[in-house]
Design a protein around this motif. Structure first.
Motif, PDB file in Angstrom:
ATOM      1  N   GLY A   9       8.808  58.507 -12.071  1.00 33.83           N
ATOM      2  CA  GLY A   9       7.770  57.611 -11.582  1.00 33.83           C
ATOM      3  C   GLY A   9       8.332  56.511 -10.703  1.00 33.83           C
ATOM      4  O   GLY A   9       9.490  56.554 -10.271  1.00 33.83           O
ATOM      5  N   ASP A  21       4.480  50.205 -13.827  1.00 33.87           N
ATOM      6  CA  ASP A  21       5.085  51.533 -13.742  1.00 33.87           C
ATOM      7  C   ASP A  21       4.001  52.597 -13.689  1.00 33.87           C
ATOM      8  O   ASP A  21       3.011  52.527 -14.423  1.00 33.87           O
ATOM      9  CB  ASP A  21       5.969  51.801 -14.961  1.00 33.87           C
ATOM     10  N   PHE A  22       4.240  53.610 -12.836  1.00 29.98           N
ATOM     11  CA  PHE A  22       3.309  54.733 -12.708  1.00 29.98           C
ATOM     12  C   PHE A  22       4.125  56.011 -12.538  1.00 29.98           C
ATOM     13  O   PHE A  22       5.096  56.034 -11.785  1.00 29.98           O
ATOM     14  CB  PHE A  22       2.390  54.559 -11.492  1.00 29.98           C
ATOM     15  N   ALA A  65       1.540  55.067 -17.426  1.00 30.53           N
ATOM     16  CA  ALA A  65       1.451  53.791 -16.714  1.00 30.53           C
ATOM     17  C   ALA A  65       1.740  52.667 -17.695  1.00 30.53           C
ATOM     18  O   ALA A  65       1.471  52.790 -18.892  1.00 30.53           O
ATOM     19  CB  ALA A  65       0.069  53.602 -16.088  1.00 30.53           C
TER      20      ALA A  65
END
Length: 308
Positions: A275, A286-287, A301
């Protein structure tokens, strides 16, 4: 207890809102610059540009604004206080160095105390005591699931050795840790682990080995009316590796990746997470996606706020 948790996602929205505001808040305080003279700093401009520099001198105008002379890698320049969004020491710019995504690195939390929300369903927080002890804990907030069916985790890590490096290797850190996980009230899991992290100018690479111990090999896990068996044998030896590297053109966007295997004797017990992280000194978002050998593709996420 059979308390429902349908209202708990409200806390997730609150954390997201605070983090979103923090991303755009102006953190610059010109008086603090005097304490940063002759130190390596990161200057984030109001237009989004990033400078790595060293403060040389100040000059205050009649209007109350400052002009700041700085030394950059390509020479000296001057910036004005109204152009600056944020100034931080270089060592504080990546405030998430103590973790990749789920993987704890060997780096301590230090003063980067945080609260966060993982997957919008897991409230999480951490504090550091000096640069030695790091403590984190969290609990799930899955809607319509009773509190005694939620998942809770507590982790403690000791960074016992840090070696300074050279131009290409900033430092190498070593840590020992342990965690306690509660899946429903009857299922208790314990792990101990050791980690090593190598910090380079743009990258943190970490490796961790861990083992699980306790009283059971098979656990009956239930979420509300759903029941299934989870097999996780005592003495299982696992390994995990992680990478956090920022893009060359920006200090605000990182690639993050992890590989987990809970039992090296079973290659199918492997998951990969890849990610991106968007961050400044207050917010990390965060993804990405987690991939298992089944195969399953699970998006992830998280939003982490470091307000102090």
């Amino acid at each position: 207890m059979n308390i429902k948790t349908s209202r708990f996602p409200l806390f997730s929205l609150i954390i997201f809102f605070i983090s979103f505001c923090a991303l755009f808040s102006k953190e610059f305080n010109e008086y603090e610059l005097y304490n940063l003279r002759d130190k390596d700093i990161i200057i984030r401009m109001m237009n989004g540009d990033i400078l790595t520099a060293k403060i040389l001198d100040f000059e205050k105008s009649d209007s109350g604004n400052y002009s700041i002379s700085v030394q950059t890698p390509i020479g000296k320049t001057k910036v004005f206080s109204y152009e600056i969004a944020e100034v931080q020491p270089v060592e504080k710019y990546n405030r998430q160095s103590h973790r990749i995504y789920l993987l704890p690195t060997a780096e301590p939390i230090g003063q980067n105390h945080f609260i966060g929300d993982f997957e919008m369903l897991f409230l999480y927080g951490g504090v550091g005591i000096s640069n030695f002890l790091s403590i984190t804990a969290g609990t799930s907030i899955i809607p319509y699931i009773p509190l005694n069916d939620q998942i809770s985790v507590a982790n403690a890590k000791v960074t016992f050795l840090t070696l300074k490096g050279d131009t290409y290797l900033d430092k190498m850190s070593f840590a020992l840790g342990g965690n306690y996980a509660l899946i429903n009230t009857e299922n208790k899991l314990y792990h101990i682990y050791t980690s090593i992290s190598i910090t380079m100018p743009k990258t943190i690479a970490s490796l961790s080995v861990f083992t699980k111990f306790g009283n059971h090999d098979v656990y009956a896990v239930h979420f509300d009316n759903n029941l299934f068996d989870m097999t996780y044998e005592n003495g299982s030896f696992g390994i995990a590796a992680g990478l956090d590297t920022r893009f060359s053109t920006t200090k605000d966007i990182h690639f993050i990746g992890e590989v987990w295997n809970s039992d090296v004797a079973k290659p199918t017990n492997t998951a990969v997470l890849v990610g991106f992280r968007i961050c400044n000194t207050k917010l990390s978002a965060d993804f990405g996606v987690a991939i298992t050998t089944s195969p399953f593709f699970i998006p992830f996420a998280s939003f982490v706020w470091t307000p102090f």
